[in-house]
Enzyme design. Structure first.
Site, PDB file in Angstrom:
ATOM      1  N   TYR A 240     -12.190   9.132  -1.902  1.00  6.81           N
ATOM      2  CA  TYR A 240     -11.593   9.335  -0.578  1.00  6.81           C
ATOM      3  C   TYR A 240     -10.300  10.124  -0.613  1.00  6.81           C
ATOM      4  CZ  TYR A 240      -7.985   5.671  -1.087  1.00  6.81           C
ATOM      5  OH  TYR A 240      -6.891   4.935  -1.468  1.00  6.81           O
TER       6      TYR A 240
ATOM      7  N   HIS B  61      -7.099  -6.662  -0.722  1.00  7.74           N
ATOM      8  CA  HIS B  61      -6.020  -5.690  -0.621  1.00  7.74           C
ATOM      9  C   HIS B  61      -4.987  -6.044   0.446  1.00  7.74           C
ATOM     10  CE1 HIS B  61      -4.043  -1.844  -1.079  1.00  7.74           C
ATOM     11  NE2 HIS B  61      -4.210  -1.553   0.201  1.00  7.74           N
TER      12      HIS B  61
ATOM     13  N   TYR C 120      -1.542  11.531   1.972  1.00  9.51           N
ATOM     14  CA  TYR C 120      -2.421  11.805   0.843  1.00  9.51           C
ATOM     15  C   TYR C 120      -2.420  13.295   0.496  1.00  9.51           C
ATOM     16  CZ  TYR C 120      -4.262   7.103   1.613  1.00  9.51           C
ATOM     17  OH  TYR C 120      -4.393   5.743   1.746  1.00  9.51           O
TER      18      TYR C 120
ATOM     19  N   ASP D 181       0.844  -1.187   0.000  1.00 12.82           N
ATOM     20  CA  ASP D 181       0.000   0.000   0.000  1.00 12.82           C
ATOM     21  C   ASP D 181       0.890   1.252   0.000  1.00 12.82           C
ATOM     22  OD1 ASP D 181      -3.002   0.917   0.493  1.00 12.82           O
ATOM     23  OD2 ASP D 181      -1.829   2.002   1.982  1.00 12.82           O
TER      24      ASP D 181
END
Length: 304
Positions: A162, A283, A218, A113
């Site tokens: 998101y 995931h 992010y 990730d």
């Protein structure tokens, strides 16, 4: 399974980083240092997500190291939003590698990730410090001057995606209230690979430090993109094995499968030795199939 780990704090790159470690449980030649594997977690994980692999691989003679990345868990979380670019995090990792093996040695790296994104960037910036990489779930995305990350996500998925919402300050408050602020509900049905004690460990850490640091990764995607213009057309030049779950949403992003399998991925990562797609897995592949992933990691690193 022996789930006891050594914990330490290392001062590097202007922060104090929490590091979990499991040393080899098999006897070896004292004159030869065991190979080191550096595990890099994703969002919203911690070092703890690698517990199964650390136990399995330490039993095979590896020294396994897993930090809480900048802003996560028991590692410092700088207040400035700007302090969470990939360059900052890779700087942390170089400092950690120096502290663990010295400033001239290489380590094996495993990422998932966000940890996979950071691992790709580590290999781009400092291939001299990485023996080989096993990366999971997120493919290498070469720098593209026409694709600013958040604008690209908005174009594909809209403002409610998101990653786009994470750019807004108020979303941090909502995350804290909705996820951390509520008591963990023991009646919630958990997947088979996640136990009640696992969840409580994560809750205890996020109750303490919140989600601001992790979400700031992010919020720095565009800033990292801006800083990496000099790496246009750069390739990842370390040996790589890539693993992804057949049910992982990242595998089903429009164009992702084709990119992985039509040769373009290999063209950007020329030392890509193998791509493994595990059917029936989502995931969190290393949690869902811990033994299988540990075998993949060991079998690949054994060739070096």
């Amino acid at each position: 399974m022996d789930l006891t780990f050594d914990h330490s704090f290392v001062k590097i790159n202007g922060i104090t980083m929490h590091v979990a470690e499991k040393s080899p449980s098999v006897a070896g030649n004292g004159a030869i240092r065991p190979p080191v594997i550096l595990f890099l977690h994703g969002f919203p994980e911690l070092w703890y997500t690698w517990r199964h692999q650390m136990v399995a691989l330490s039993s095979l003679g590896y020294r396994t190291i897993a930090p809480d990345l900048r802003g996560y868990g028991d590692t410092d979380a700088p207040e400035s939003v700007d302090a969470y670019t990939s360059l900052h995090v890779v700087g942390d990792l170089i400092g950690l590698i120096d502290a663990v093996v010295g400033d001239r040695e290489k380590v094996f790296v495993v990422g998932h990730d966000w940890g996979a994104i950071i691992a790709w960037h580590l290999c781009l910036f400092r291939p001299d410090r990485v023996k080989a990489l096993v990366n999971m779930s997120v493919v290498f995305d070469p720098w593209n001057p026409k694709r600013k990350p958040t604008s690209t996500f908005k174009a594909f998925y809209g403002d409610d995606y998101y990653i786009c919402r994470f750019q807004l300050l108020e979303i941090l408050i909502k995350i804290h209230v909705c996820i951390v602020g509520k008591r963990y509900d023991d009646s919630v049905s958990l997947p088979s690979w996640l136990t009640d004690s696992d969840v409580k460990y994560y809750v205890s850490k996020y109750e303490k430090n919140g989600f601001t640091g992790p979400v700031n990764y992010y919020r720095n995607m565009d800033r990292t993109w801006e800083l990496m213009g000099s790496l246009s057309n750069a390739k990842v030049k370390v040996p790589v094995k890539f693993i992804i779950g057949g049910q992982d949403l990242t595998y089903h992003i429009p164009g992702s499968k084709k990119y992985i399998h039509d040769g373009r991925f290999k063209s950007h990562v020329p030392l890509l030795d193998e791509v493994v797609v595990i059917k029936g897995v989502g995931h969190f592949i290393h949690e869902e199939r811990p033994d299988e992933i540990s075998k993949h990691i060991h079998n690949y690193f054994l060739t070096f």
